[in-house]
Design a protein around this motif. Sequence first.
Motif: not given
Length: 409
Positions: A98-124
Amino acid sequence: MSETAAVVVAAGRGIRVGGDTPKQYRRVGGKTVLTRTLDALARHPNLSRIQVVIAPDAAAFYDECLADLAPGAGAKLAPPVEGGATRQISVRAGLEALDRAGAPALVLVHDAARPFVDEALVDRAIAAARAHRAAVPGIPVTDTIKIVDPQGRVRETPPRESLRAVQTPQAFAFPALLDAHRRAAAQGLDAFTDDGALAEWAGLPVTVFAGDLRNRKITQAADLDEADRTFAGAAAPSGADRPAAGVPMTLLTRLGTGFDVHAFTEGDHVWLGGVRIPADRGVLAHSDGDVVLHALTDAILGALADGDIGVHFPPSDPRWRGASSDQFLADAVARVAARGGVIDHLDVTVLCESPRIGPHREAIRARIAEVAGIPVTAVSIKATTTEKLGFVGRAEGLAAQAAATIRLP
């Protein structure tokens, strides 16, 4: 600088589920676990870029995932990068990409094995990263936890109300997390099992925000089976509740109600909805006397047809003397999840002459949402008086009535 990006860690082997295919590439409801996870994240309007980290020999598996993505989801995906022998090494590889391509301001780190993540949780998660720079989602612990020595003897029993089971996505200010990873790598440290722990090591204050009980991680073979049923639109009842072959299974809406009342006594505060509210009196109760959480607990148990709060937490049991009532609600919520159900809405009416609920309404909603693992928009708090009638009107006590709407197989 893009606003928010995500690193999805998919470089693990997932051997506990069995078989030769890593769990993130197993199919649930017709799509791979990783595809489900990427679809869910890509739908969020405030995630601009997703960096996936895969194992060096997983390119063919990953290409299969891409073929099943929802239309438009692939536009947010950066080319995958290879991970390493530990989760920490893999996360750093994603951050560096990500840094090489242009660093974002914020980053979320998520497990591939959690497929039930929803929009409200990402909002929080995004809101928590903006507010605190380092934050992880957590849910209340309902089991009693023991700390034991190498011989299995109990050394300590920490209070459950201070414990949280931590999930992903974990959320950070990007420069701070990347710096922490680089510092750890420079010191030869590569065994941190989550980025919250790494951030703590680096001296970053880490805040816990409300997780989601539905955001479960696929770890065992049984988790794959349950996820397959869920994504296929059916959870699996057992015994006499199992439908005949060929008959589709559905989630049915159920409504439960609850009511609780406590008399006033000497004191300087009351607990309502998990929030300590200053008052000129307290309440007479075995636990903390939180009528809101007691009524909600009974409402959920009623929807489950699983007794009432007194059945599961009898006042005759000294363990519950002065207990924080959020653990009662958390237990009821966990019972819904154990039955393959979901909570759609929680509604409470507080009946009292005092204290005034209005100034505390949003704090109460937020606390209930946190304990229940649901969006705050799914929690309603109302207040009324009884026009000076009855014990409430005479200011002898206060009461709450609640309704819970859930869906069960």
